[in-house]
Design an enzyme around this catalytic site. Sequence first.
Site, PDB file in Angstrom:
ATOM      1  N   CYS A  75       0.844  -1.207   0.000  1.00 36.54           N
ATOM      2  CA  CYS A  75       0.000   0.000   0.000  1.00 36.54           C
ATOM      3  C   CYS A  75       0.881   1.260   0.000  1.00 36.54           C
ATOM      4  O   CYS A  75       1.466   1.597  -1.020  1.00 36.54           O
ATOM      5  CB  CYS A  75      -0.984  -0.043   1.160  1.00 36.54           C
ATOM      6  N   HIS A  90      -3.669  -5.252   0.585  1.00 34.18           N
ATOM      7  CA  HIS A  90      -3.170  -5.627   1.915  1.00 34.18           C
ATOM      8  C   HIS A  90      -3.328  -7.125   2.172  1.00 34.18           C
ATOM      9  O   HIS A  90      -4.357  -7.562   2.692  1.00 34.18           O
ATOM     10  CB  HIS A  90      -3.961  -4.876   2.991  1.00 34.18           C
ATOM     11  N   GLU A 139      -2.006  -8.685   4.505  1.00 38.26           N
ATOM     12  CA  GLU A 139      -1.989  -8.870   5.971  1.00 38.26           C
ATOM     13  C   GLU A 139      -3.337  -8.605   6.625  1.00 38.26           C
ATOM     14  O   GLU A 139      -3.564  -8.999   7.774  1.00 38.26           O
ATOM     15  CB  GLU A 139      -0.910  -7.978   6.599  1.00 38.26           C
TER      16      GLU A 139
END
Length: 233
Positions: free
Chosen positions: A96, A183, A185
């Site tokens: 990002c 993302h 994660e």
Amino acid sequence: MKIGILKTDDVRKELVGEFGEYPEMFADLLRDQDPGLEFNTYEVQHGQYPAQIDEVDAYLITGSKTGVYDDKPWIPPLMDFVRKLHDEKKPTIGICFGHQLIAQALGGRARKSDKGWGLGVHTYEMQETPNWMSEPAPNFSLLVTHQDQVDELPPGGRVLASSEFCPMAMVQVDGHMLSFQAHPEFTKPYSNSLMELRRKAFGEAVVDKGQESLKNDIHENAVARWMLEFLRK
């Protein structure tokens, strides 16, 4: 392998108790693929850097609410460090803000997109299958929260995956830097909580669409394997 996480933001205080900080999210994601991984966290937003670039094997730059073009005193030193990583050909992943920072620091450009906010699950089409990728796929889906995008590649950069909303969604720079706008994660509960917390800022219709998209599958584990393959190649 030891990975240095360059932490560029904090999780919102309303959410950190349940979901942890960004380095914990990345450690959980990547240790699911390799429990033996080690991590060092560097609070680069507060001026903390490794004493020596080789005290870890590879680096990962997190996301941030800050724009790469914002006038923040910690951003120019971080761009200098990214240029040093590039010069040293140090394996590096950007996520990002990290994706945008790599482009901006190395001669490309990131800016606020006129397409507005992207939230929830987005799907990307692979444009090129690099030879280090052992489990190629025609497309993949991940969670997103972004308004800024890369719109100009740095020298040596090539687009590996894209979408109509985000044409430069996965980028490789030479043989040692890989970045994603999305993302891997993030979990769906975290994404949902973040959208709800910032509903007014994002806009009701955008949040409703983003939350509806959470019904779709995400491929964070496949992307985590790609990340590790890239860092180890």
